[in-house]
Design a protein around this motif. Structure first.
Motif, PDB file in Angstrom:
ATOM      1  N   PRO A 118      -4.026   0.154  -3.049  1.00  0.00           N
ATOM      2  CA  PRO A 118      -4.835   1.080  -2.023  1.00  0.00           C
ATOM      3  C   PRO A 118      -3.997   2.059  -1.420  1.00  0.00           C
ATOM      4  N   TYR A 133       0.975  -1.277   0.006  1.00  0.00           N
ATOM      5  CA  TYR A 133      -0.132  -0.273  -0.217  1.00  0.00           C
ATOM      6  C   TYR A 133       0.919   1.277   0.088  1.00  0.00           C
ATOM      7  N   PRO A 184     -11.906   4.392  -4.341  1.00  0.00           N
ATOM      8  CA  PRO A 184     -11.805   2.961  -4.673  1.00  0.00           C
ATOM      9  C   PRO A 184     -12.634   2.419  -5.521  1.00  0.00           C
ATOM     10  N   GLN A 229      -7.412   4.835  -3.974  1.00  0.00           N
ATOM     11  CA  GLN A 229      -6.626   4.054  -4.541  1.00  0.00           C
ATOM     12  C   GLN A 229      -5.880   4.785  -5.735  1.00  0.00           C
TER      13      GLN A 229
END
Length: 303
Positions: free
Chosen positions: A194, A171, A254, A205
């Motif tokens: 993410p 991430y 997202p 994202q």
């Protein structure tokens, strides 16, 4: 359903020996075959196939337990063998800890769901509160089962997102440079990452397609005929600016957020019908895991 209802006391062994993975698995399989003949394959054949499948997935074992498995078309049921090692052993080079307990599954074509649910129940229990040691030190099959019953370990009735999601993942933060993003995209062959905050809350994202698209001049996007284009300009822009631009410059909403209890069939339909690449598994705003079609293939079709 109680997890213990899937176990047989005569298939829980406290004296499994071996100096390497092959020897340990062979000892456990031999003990199992002595009390239950469920295939015409030899011990050596079964061990070889288990190791071959294990090496394909290449999942490192940790928390002192291992869960090798093998799917056999000739089976009509799920068979589980538990082995407590006399001497803890690192089974594979990539393992994080030495293994003290092996939970070995032999799966039929019709018991994939119960296998995944049993594996999930075992894993949830064993990763917490030194529970592996409780079972390793239980001393007898009856006490082993009593520990599971005392802890009221249940097997769910359906496979959900939390059972198959990728729990270890890369991430980035909003203030990370695009250089870091491109490195992860390249090394891990990812297309989406993410974006989280310091409390592991999901804030968005970053999509490789968006990153490249924003670097393409608008006039190029408006052209219907692309055959005459030879410019390297979009890529030059990315390379030139990757150390001076940040994740926050490219962050987007997202694709899809799902609850950890989302059933397998529902999340599969989301991926297929909406042509999504990622499903982010979130609870109370916190990112718990990621589901892609790869997780479904790995855990369900080839689990």
């Amino acid at each position: 359903m109680k997890l213990s209802s899937l176990l047989e006391p005569d298939r829980i062994f406290f004296d499994v020996k071996g100096n390497n993975r092959e020897e340990v698995y062979a000892d456990l399989v031999e003990k199992l075959l002595e009390c239950k003949t469920f295939t015409e394959k030899s011990c050596d054949e079964l061990v070889s196939e288990i190791i071959e499948r294990e090496d394909i997935t290449s999942i490192p074992y940790e928390k002192h337990f291992a869960f090798p498995h093998l799917r056999l078309d000739v089976l009509n049921d799920l068979h589980i063998a538990i082995g407590i090692l006399e001497k803890p052993l690192k089974l594979k080079a990539e393992d994080i800890t030495e293994t003290k307990m092996i939970i070995m599954f032999f799966i039929s074509t019709t018991t994939s769901q119960i296998y995944l649910m049993a594996l999930s129940a075992f894993t949830k229990f064993l990763i917490k509160n030194n529970n592996t040691e409780k079972l390793v030190n239980s001393g007898s099959p009856e006490e082993f089962i009593a520990v599971l019953n005392d802890e009221k370990i249940e097997v769910k009735h359906t496979i959900t997102a939390e059972d198959i999601m990728l729990k270890e993942y890369s991430y980035v933060y909003e203030n990370d440079r695009i250089t870091k993003v491109l490195d992860i995209f390249a090394v891990e062959r990812k297309l989406i990452l993410p974006v989280i905050d310091k409390n592991h809350l999901l804030v968005g994202q970053i999509d490789s397609f968006d990153l490249v698209k924003k670097s393409i001049p608008k006039y190029m996007l408006l052209l219907e005929n692309h055959q005459f284009l030879t410019s390297f300009e979009p890529f030059e822009n990315i390379i030139k600016d990757e150390t001076s631009t940040f994740v926050k410059d490219y962050i987007s909403e997202p694709e899809m957020i799902i609850d950890p209890e989302t059933p397998l069939v529902q999340l599969t339909l989301l991926l297929v019908k909406k042509t999504l690449k990622n499903l982010f598994v979130v609870k109370d705003g916190k990112l718990l895991g990621i589901v892609t079609m790869q997780e479904i293939i790995n855990n369900v079709l080839r689990g």
